[in-house]
Design a protein around this motif. Structure first.
Motif, short mmCIF file in Angstrom:
data_model
loop_
_atom_site.label_atom_id
_atom_site.label_comp_id
_atom_site.label_asym_id
_atom_site.label_seq_id
_atom_site.Cartn_x
_atom_site.Cartn_y
_atom_site.Cartn_z
N TYR A 1 0.83 -1.20 0.00
CA TYR A 1 0.00 0.00 0.00
C TYR A 1 0.87 1.26 0.00
O TYR A 1 0.66 2.18 -0.78
CB TYR A 1 -0.92 0.01 1.23
CG TYR A 1 -1.74 1.27 1.32
CD1 TYR A 1 -2.97 1.38 0.68
CD2 TYR A 1 -1.25 2.39 2.01
CE1 TYR A 1 -3.70 2.56 0.74
CE2 TYR A 1 -1.97 3.57 2.07
CZ TYR A 1 -3.19 3.65 1.43
OH TYR A 1 -3.90 4.82 1.47
N ALA B 1 1.37 4.37 -2.68
CA ALA B 1 1.10 5.73 -2.22
C ALA B 1 2.31 6.63 -2.45
O ALA B 1 2.18 7.75 -2.95
CB ALA B 1 0.71 5.73 -0.74
N MET C 1 2.70 7.54 -6.07
CA MET C 1 1.74 8.59 -6.44
C MET C 1 2.24 9.95 -5.94
O MET C 1 2.23 10.93 -6.69
CB MET C 1 0.37 8.30 -5.81
CG MET C 1 -0.47 7.28 -6.53
SD MET C 1 -1.04 7.82 -8.18
CE MET C 1 -2.33 9.02 -7.75
N ILE C 2 2.66 10.00 -4.68
CA ILE C 2 3.12 11.26 -4.08
C ILE C 2 4.32 11.79 -4.85
O ILE C 2 4.42 12.98 -5.16
CB ILE C 2 3.45 11.05 -2.58
CG1 ILE C 2 2.13 10.84 -1.80
CG2 ILE C 2 4.25 12.20 -2.01
CD1 ILE C 2 2.30 10.32 -0.39
N ILE D 1 -3.33 13.32 -14.80
CA ILE D 1 -2.90 13.07 -13.41
C ILE D 1 -4.01 13.43 -12.41
O ILE D 1 -4.18 12.75 -11.39
CB ILE D 1 -1.59 13.84 -13.09
CG1 ILE D 1 -0.95 13.35 -11.79
CG2 ILE D 1 -1.79 15.34 -13.05
CD1 ILE D 1 -0.07 12.15 -11.95
N LYS D 2 -4.77 14.47 -12.73
CA LYS D 2 -5.84 14.89 -11.82
C LYS D 2 -6.92 13.80 -11.73
O LYS D 2 -7.41 13.48 -10.64
CB LYS D 2 -6.45 16.20 -12.34
CG LYS D 2 -7.07 17.02 -11.26
CD LYS D 2 -7.37 18.44 -11.71
CE LYS D 2 -8.18 19.16 -10.65
NZ LYS D 2 -8.47 20.54 -11.04
N VAL E 1 -5.73 10.88 -9.67
CA VAL E 1 -5.91 11.08 -8.22
C VAL E 1 -7.34 10.76 -7.81
O VAL E 1 -7.58 10.07 -6.81
CB VAL E 1 -5.55 12.53 -7.82
CG1 VAL E 1 -5.95 12.82 -6.38
CG2 VAL E 1 -4.05 12.77 -8.01
N GLN E 2 -8.31 11.21 -8.63
CA GLN E 2 -9.72 10.89 -8.33
C GLN E 2 -9.94 9.38 -8.30
O GLN E 2 -10.58 8.85 -7.41
CB GLN E 2 -10.64 11.54 -9.38
CG GLN E 2 -10.76 13.05 -9.21
CD GLN E 2 -11.54 13.71 -10.34
OE1 GLN E 2 -11.79 13.10 -11.36
NE2 GLN E 2 -11.90 14.97 -10.13
N TYR F 1 -7.69 7.08 -7.78
CA TYR F 1 -6.95 6.54 -6.64
C TYR F 1 -7.82 6.57 -5.38
O TYR F 1 -7.87 5.59 -4.63
CB TYR F 1 -5.68 7.36 -6.43
CG TYR F 1 -4.81 6.88 -5.27
CD1 TYR F 1 -3.78 5.97 -5.49
CD2 TYR F 1 -5.01 7.34 -3.98
CE1 TYR F 1 -2.98 5.53 -4.44
CE2 TYR F 1 -4.23 6.91 -2.92
CZ TYR F 1 -3.21 6.00 -3.16
OH TYR F 1 -2.43 5.56 -2.12
N TYR F 2 -8.52 7.69 -5.17
CA TYR F 2 -9.35 7.82 -3.96
C TYR F 2 -10.56 6.90 -3.98
O TYR F 2 -11.20 6.68 -2.96
CB TYR F 2 -9.79 9.28 -3.76
CG TYR F 2 -8.75 10.09 -3.01
CD1 TYR F 2 -8.74 10.12 -1.62
CD2 TYR F 2 -7.76 10.78 -3.68
CE1 TYR F 2 -7.78 10.85 -0.92
CE2 TYR F 2 -6.79 11.51 -3.00
CZ TYR F 2 -6.81 11.53 -1.61
OH TYR F 2 -5.85 12.24 -0.93
N TRP G 1 -3.54 17.51 -2.83
CA TRP G 1 -3.98 16.23 -3.38
C TRP G 1 -4.74 15.37 -2.37
O TRP G 1 -4.88 14.17 -2.55
CB TRP G 1 -2.78 15.46 -3.96
CG TRP G 1 -2.11 16.22 -5.07
CD1 TRP G 1 -0.88 16.81 -5.04
CD2 TRP G 1 -2.63 16.47 -6.39
NE1 TRP G 1 -0.61 17.42 -6.24
CE2 TRP G 1 -1.66 17.24 -7.09
CE3 TRP G 1 -3.84 16.15 -7.05
CZ2 TRP G 1 -1.86 17.66 -8.41
CZ3 TRP G 1 -4.02 16.57 -8.36
CH2 TRP G 1 -3.04 17.32 -9.02
N LEU H 1 -4.77 11.45 1.63
CA LEU H 1 -3.94 10.26 1.41
C LEU H 1 -2.66 10.57 0.63
O LEU H 1 -1.67 9.85 0.72
CB LEU H 1 -4.72 9.18 0.66
CG LEU H 1 -5.91 8.54 1.39
CD1 LEU H 1 -6.61 7.56 0.48
CD2 LEU H 1 -5.47 7.87 2.68
N LEU H 2 -2.69 11.63 -0.17
CA LEU H 2 -1.57 11.91 -1.08
C LEU H 2 -0.97 13.30 -0.88
O LEU H 2 0.04 13.62 -1.51
CB LEU H 2 -2.04 11.76 -2.54
CG LEU H 2 -2.58 10.39 -2.93
CD1 LEU H 2 -3.20 10.43 -4.33
CD2 LEU H 2 -1.48 9.33 -2.87
N GLY H 3 -1.58 14.11 -0.04
CA GLY H 3 -1.08 15.47 0.12
C GLY H 3 -1.45 16.03 1.47
O GLY H 3 -1.24 15.39 2.49
#
Lengths: 295, 295
Positions: free
Chosen positions: A149, A153, A156-157, A184-185, A188-189, A191-192, B138, B141-143
């Motif tokens: 995990y 993460a 991504m960061i 990329i935006k 992120v969506q 990913y959540y 972000w 979780l990412l920011g």
């Protein structure tokens, strides 16, 4: 043929195995979840199914011992009660410990030492002189250092930081693709929207990139292995001299990723050169064959 | 008296204000959520309520302009459409921008510069030569570097590490108490049951400890302020020379915590001594009075 039964009763499913004293699996069966803290009647029911199925397929008179490792039993505190219930019900000696203790018993094969688990999550266990220790394992928001995990993460960061700085980054395009996004935006969506297991599953793809020579992916693996080594060293610090020399590696990240595992071991050996690593890829039910060595 | 209307339409609620050209609030009203990406008909409906209420209380003929900043409008891409709809409906000139642009307009009072928001989450915005930039933001979780959420999370992680190492830590007891737990393990369980806002709300208590001299709490605040400064510096790096000297601070952490804000500004001034900080505690609807300066 005489045999013992080992049962690993965890949050997603239960695995029951009939094993020879050398760990050969004679029979295996699975059932639904078995976390006794989350679902006590369900765990009783599913464990009954497991043992009934084994005894329908194996001669019950040859069973010498049943060892069950149950998730949540440390918190509920009713291990003895559960053990008595099944001892009476199946007329065979049953012991109950936590699933973590069962993992430790299997990983260390009954010896003293350290067990590092890095799969979806991560945790470090240790045992010395019949005393069990734990380091980390506080879940995806507060721990899970070096887990699959966390690898995803951090990738991504890392990619987002490069994006914010208008810098090139070799992980941006792969992550967008893996997340079925167009930018990329949107990545992120997406990913959540993933659950933890799905996030963790991307770590294998990051490991592939690292193997193909991607330096950013390699750096992320090294950073996570180093952070996990920090937790292992934190646990080892609490042993009394002489420290146990055995260290067992379990969980998908440590079993499948040689580079990651070797990086972790190197960091540990840097401080404790005598420590030797072992990979554990057996089901933890196998811990049952080492039960006597812990008594 | 001539006035303008500024409307901040966000994920949890909408605030509409009638303002003089110096920013004095003549009338204010609130309504339900207004993220147009999450709920388009609801956002139209709630914005209609806001404007109707204002015009029931303020002479409509004196209204010179309406500026609405809407969450999600960058993604839906229908700002012009929404502006046309309300221009026609209320027979007054309406412009629509994103809630982030409205925050930037208010925070920078129409000038070029940087806006740092650190409340529950965090994000850094910049504007130079009519171009808007963004760094971070972000999510948890990412920011959310340096946010209230992150301050609490880092305090927990710090306390858990000390617990794992059998070391004393001044945050362990307070965290257990704040989370209504009896021990650290239960505190972790309670933590995982909280939503992000509840986690973030504990940051104010950590700030209190820091003020009372708790060094661990102070160190966590310094670390988070430093990490957030890193993001601000990452954004500033992308300006063209001469860089805008104005930096505005918004969000509960930056508005209420002087020590935190000063630490952040010091880190930035270390690289750019000429940059000057301003605290923004007004509702972003006030951005409407600076609209002309951006045209």
């Amino acid at each position: 043929m005489k045999y013992v039964i080992g049962v690993d009763s965890g949050g997603t499913h239960i695995v029951g195995q009939a094993l020879t004293d050398t760990g050969k699996v004679l029979f295996e069966t699975q059932s639904g979840p078995g976390n006794i803290l989350l679902d006590e009647p369900g765990t009783y029911r599913n464990l009954t199914t497991i043992l009934t199925t084994i005894f329908e397929n194996m001669p019950q008179a040859d069973c010498q011992h049943v060892l069950i490792g149950i998730a949540g039993v440390e918190t509920t505190g009713n291990a003895t009660e559960v053990a008595n219930y099944f001892t009476k019900k199946f007329e065979v000696k049953v012991d109950v410990i936590s699933d973590a203790q069962l993992a430790l018993l299997n990983g260390l094969e009954g010896e003293d030492g350290t067990l590092v688990i890095a799969g979806t999550g991560s945790v470090v266990y240790g045992r010395q002189n019949k005393k069990m220790m734990r380091y980390g394992g506080w879940g995806f928001l507060l721990g899970d250092t070096g887990s699959a995990y966390k690898i995803t993460a951090e990738a991504m960061i890392n990619a987002l930081k490069a994006h914010d700085l208008n810098q090139a980054n070799s992980l941006i395009e792969p992550l967008i693709n893996w997340l079925n996004a167009t930018n990329i935006k949107q990545a992120v969506q997406k990913y959540y929207q993933l659950n933890r297991k799905d996030v963790a599953s991307l770590a294998a793809k990051i490991a592939e990139l690292a193997e193909e020579g991607d330096q950013t992916a390699q750096r992320i693996l090294i950073e996570q292995a180093t952070a996990l080594a920090g937790e292992v060293l934190g646990l080892i610090k609490q042993y009394q001299a002489p420290i146990p020399e055995r260290i067992a590696f379990s969980g998908s990240v440590l079993v499948h990723n040689d580079f990651y595992r070797e990086t972790l071991l190197q960091q540990i050996n840097h401080v404790y050169p005598e420590i030797k690593g072992h990979v554990v890829s057996t089901n933890n039910g196998r811990g049952a064959i080492f039960w006597e060595e812990w008594q």
